[in-house]
Structures are given as C-alpha cells and as structure tokens.
Write an enzyme that holds these catalytic residues in place. Sequence first.
Site, short mmCIF file in Angstrom:
data_model
loop_
_atom_site.label_atom_id
_atom_site.label_comp_id
_atom_site.label_asym_id
_atom_site.label_seq_id
_atom_site.Cartn_x
_atom_site.Cartn_y
_atom_site.Cartn_z
CG ASP A 8 -0.99 -4.87 -0.23
OD1 ASP A 8 -1.10 -3.63 -0.09
OD2 ASP A 8 -1.33 -5.69 0.65
CG ASP A 35 0.79 -2.92 5.70
OD1 ASP A 35 2.02 -2.92 5.88
OD2 ASP A 35 0.07 -1.91 5.87
#
Length: 176
Positions: free
Chosen positions: A10, A12
Amino acid sequence: MIKKKAIFLDRDGVINEVLSKRVKFVNKPSDFYLLDGVGEAIKRLNEMDYKVFVVTNQGGVGLGYMEEAALHKVHEKMESDLSAYGATIDDVAYCPHKPHEGCACRKPEPQMIIDLSNKYDIELSESYMVGDREPDIEAGKKAGTKTVLVGNRDKEKVDADYYFNDLLIFSTWLIG
C-alpha cells in the site's frame, strides 16, 4: 518456468506519510514524504529478488481533489526519492474511483494485485501484501497472499498474518 515472488505495498501510511503533522493527504509531489527506513527496506526487498509493487486506492482522483496527471507526478517523486537509496518499484497500480463506487479494483477488492500477478507471473501464495489498514489486508487475503499489517492504526481489529511496526522491521524479518 518458475513463478516470481512479490511484495505488494500500500502507498499512504506504508511508504509515505499521511495524516501526519506535515501532510494530511498526498495530492501533489510536495506533499510526498518517505517514511523513515522505507528506502532501505525496499532496497532490501529488491536485493532478495522480490518484485515490488505499489497498490493504492486513490479516491481523490474520482472525487476531483487531484487529476491523474498529478497522481503520476506524485509517483514519479516516490520513485525518485526511492532511487536515492538504490531502491526500485517494479510497477504501480492504482484505483482512481470514488469510495463506494463498486469497482473491482478498489481495495478491499483484490483486482490490482491479481492484475499485477498475471502481468508479471507472480506466485501469490509466496508473496505478501503489506498495508496499514484493514482493506489492504482483506485485498491480500482475497488475492491469496500472506498479509502484513504495519503501524498501529488498526492493529486491534485487523486479522493479518503478521504485524510489524514498519516496513524496515518487516524487511529485516524477511531476511531472517
């Protein structure tokens, strides 16, 4: 032919700051700050012959907070910042749709992971999805990867296979 292993990250909260004192959301390159240890961690993953992919929900595009061209510039900044550590990302997949739009690509749906897996001939059962929130872990489970939760934002309610404070500690564990 032997299938490859991959680390799906992922963005952020795993690679860069989000919801911090310095930045709320990453809508332009100047909002992008690597988290401590991330460059070194990704370089280690590269050295262990893992393909490294970013799979990121970017609902800000669908909501009109940023254009896709700006998102590409953020990803160019990410790759540039990582290159200072000798670290590389093999590919970036993103979902530009609004939250709750019902698309197949937005995590917790696994489509971004599956598409990258097919494109690069990845053995999902030997790969990891690393995220900081429940939708990341759900997407990894649906795709058939091992799952890693980093940080402590959702630790109590997320059923990941592994838990680490950050990506660097995970990469150290992976080395053995």
